[in-house]
Design a protein around this motif. Sequence first.
Motif, PDB file in Angstrom:
ATOM      1  N   GLY A 131       5.783 -25.194   5.357  1.00 21.94           N
ATOM      2  CA  GLY A 131       6.950 -26.036   5.079  1.00 21.94           C
ATOM      3  C   GLY A 131       7.229 -26.221   3.608  1.00 21.94           C
ATOM      4  O   GLY A 131       6.448 -25.834   2.729  1.00 21.94           O
ATOM      5  N   ARG A 132       8.381 -26.852   3.380  1.00 19.77           N
ATOM      6  CA  ARG A 132       8.869 -27.048   2.026  1.00 19.77           C
ATOM      7  C   ARG A 132       8.228 -28.294   1.422  1.00 19.77           C
ATOM      8  O   ARG A 132       8.055 -29.296   2.113  1.00 19.77           O
ATOM      9  N   VAL A 133       7.886 -28.206   0.133  1.00 22.39           N
ATOM     10  CA  VAL A 133       7.316 -29.364  -0.559  1.00 22.39           C
ATOM     11  C   VAL A 133       8.007 -29.531  -1.915  1.00 22.39           C
ATOM     12  O   VAL A 133       8.690 -28.617  -2.387  1.00 22.39           O
ATOM     13  N   TYR A 134       7.825 -30.703  -2.526  1.00 22.99           N
ATOM     14  CA  TYR A 134       8.598 -31.060  -3.722  1.00 22.99           C
ATOM     15  C   TYR A 134       7.694 -31.616  -4.813  1.00 22.99           C
ATOM     16  O   TYR A 134       6.759 -32.372  -4.541  1.00 22.99           O
ATOM     17  N   ARG A 135       7.987 -31.264  -6.040  1.00 21.47           N
ATOM     18  CA  ARG A 135       7.259 -31.846  -7.179  1.00 21.47           C
ATOM     19  C   ARG A 135       8.247 -32.081  -8.310  1.00 21.47           C
ATOM     20  O   ARG A 135       9.208 -31.326  -8.471  1.00 21.47           O
ATOM     21  N   ARG A 136       7.922 -33.103  -9.118  1.00 25.88           N
ATOM     22  CA  ARG A 136       8.792 -33.365 -10.259  1.00 25.88           C
ATOM     23  C   ARG A 136       8.359 -32.470 -11.415  1.00 25.88           C
ATOM     24  O   ARG A 136       7.845 -32.938 -12.412  1.00 25.88           O
ATOM     25  N   ASP A 137       8.560 -31.166 -11.232  1.00 26.08           N
ATOM     26  CA  ASP A 137       8.157 -30.182 -12.239  1.00 26.08           C
ATOM     27  C   ASP A 137       9.393 -29.590 -12.894  1.00 26.08           C
ATOM     28  O   ASP A 137      10.396 -29.369 -12.232  1.00 26.08           O
ATOM     29  N   ALA A 138       9.292 -29.313 -14.190  1.00 19.92           N
ATOM     30  CA  ALA A 138      10.396 -28.614 -14.854  1.00 19.92           C
ATOM     31  C   ALA A 138      10.396 -27.156 -14.393  1.00 19.92           C
ATOM     32  O   ALA A 138       9.344 -26.554 -14.179  1.00 19.92           O
ATOM     33  N   VAL A 139      11.596 -26.619 -14.249  1.00 17.64           N
ATOM     34  CA  VAL A 139      11.713 -25.228 -13.789  1.00 17.64           C
ATOM     35  C   VAL A 139      11.291 -24.258 -14.888  1.00 17.64           C
ATOM     36  O   VAL A 139      11.718 -24.375 -16.026  1.00 17.64           O
ATOM     37  N   ASP A 140      10.412 -23.335 -14.548  1.00 24.86           N
ATOM     38  CA  ASP A 140      10.140 -22.193 -15.429  1.00 24.86           C
ATOM     39  C   ASP A 140       9.747 -21.008 -14.548  1.00 24.86           C
ATOM     40  O   ASP A 140       9.955 -21.042 -13.329  1.00 24.86           O
ATOM     41  N   ALA A 141       9.184 -19.976 -15.149  1.00 25.64           N
ATOM     42  CA  ALA A 141       8.936 -18.742 -14.382  1.00 25.64           C
ATOM     43  C   ALA A 141       7.945 -18.950 -13.245  1.00 25.64           C
ATOM     44  O   ALA A 141       7.926 -18.181 -12.276  1.00 25.64           O
ATOM     45  N   THR A 142       7.102 -20.005 -13.353  1.00 23.99           N
ATOM     46  CA  THR A 142       6.105 -20.213 -12.294  1.00 23.99           C
ATOM     47  C   THR A 142       6.223 -21.575 -11.617  1.00 23.99           C
ATOM     48  O   THR A 142       5.417 -21.901 -10.748  1.00 23.99           O
ATOM     49  N   HIS A 143       7.215 -22.388 -12.019  1.00 27.54           N
ATOM     50  CA  HIS A 143       7.360 -23.717 -11.401  1.00 27.54           C
ATOM     51  C   HIS A 143       8.765 -23.935 -10.868  1.00 27.54           C
ATOM     52  O   HIS A 143       9.746 -23.556 -11.493  1.00 27.54           O
ATOM     53  N   SER A 144       8.798 -24.560  -9.705  1.00 29.06           N
ATOM     54  CA  SER A 144      10.080 -24.932  -9.113  1.00 29.06           C
ATOM     55  C   SER A 144       9.899 -26.308  -8.471  1.00 29.06           C
ATOM     56  O   SER A 144       8.841 -26.587  -7.911  1.00 29.06           O
ATOM     57  N   PRO A 145      10.883 -27.185  -8.587  1.00 25.93           N
ATOM     58  CA  PRO A 145      10.729 -28.517  -7.979  1.00 25.93           C
ATOM     59  C   PRO A 145      10.692 -28.471  -6.447  1.00 25.93           C
ATOM     60  O   PRO A 145      10.296 -29.447  -5.815  1.00 25.93           O
TER      61      PRO A 145
END
Length: 335
Positions: free
Chosen positions: A201-215
């Motif tokens: 399933g889908r999960v969420y984090r308060r991460d800034a978007v970059d090549a290896t991170h997605s909220p």
Amino acid sequence: MSDIASLNQIEKELEQLSNSAYETIQNIDDDKELENLRISLLGKKGKLSSILKNMGKLNNTQRPLIGQKANILKSNLLEKINSRKEELINNALEIKIANEKIDITIPSVGNPTGNKHPLISTQDEIVDIFCGLGYTVENGPEIESDFYNFESLNIPENHPARDMQDTFYLKDNFLLRTHTSPVQIRFLENNPPPVRIIAPGRVYRRDAVDATHSPVFNQVEVLCIDEGINFSHLRGTVLTFLKTFFGDLPVRFRASYFPFTEPSAEVDVKWKGKWLEVMGCGMVDPMVLDKLGIDSEKWTGFAAGLGVERFCMVRHQIDDIRKFYTNDLRFLEQF
Ligand code: DAH
């Protein structure tokens, strides 16, 4: 000229007019030309009128005869003109219909078919492997309570582990789940062990978007609880899974920490000469089971969690996580 000669002359002229007019009408292909012809034949200054001007030379018995003939000729010509007009309209219509006809025998150009998004097919593949090991698929809500996302997993308020999983908070202690681990708790609440489930399933984090991170990203959770389960079962399961998915990449277990497992490990695969972390796992902390009213002396188990994006990126040599979400067909059509 005697009146009999005049009669003959007029009759001859009428006949000539009639003969030539019929042929002319039939040869006309244009509506306007046809109308011009009608005027030149039957109009006030037309040919018929000019022939009939000589009627004055006829006697009283001859005149009505010619009058009658002229009338018949006039109505015949009119009829002929009108039927030609109709013919022209029909011809035009037929040509139009022929041009617009749909040829149902022409081979179709085909509808472009879509295909599975690489994340979906990767997730399907992961699910398939675990289903083959006897696991069933469970789901949980993406809007989760603080209790299921953190508290029940041994992450109380102010626990430093919360820093790594900052998320989007909603009203009334609800939040967007930061991992699929809460499905473990929800399932165990309603289903006594033995348990073998996975929860994609889908999960969420308060991460800034970059090549290896997605909220927003995707995880698969694994949970196995039974009598006598120990770390070698965890290791064997993870190795079987990774070998089936990646083939013979080198794998290593590294001691780690998660609040809801003890002991805990992270699993790396060697990819392009570097160790790359692909999973977290561990033996389910007895505290988690006890809080659920499950006898942790009798039941033991392991859990694991993995990110689908990471697996997909390694599988397909994708260098930027953002490519999954921007829906560029040039990217998607490669899968
Ligand atoms: N929930 C963890 C995360 O999102 C991943 C994880 C680690 C899940 C260890 C587990 C586990 O079930 O045992 O970072």
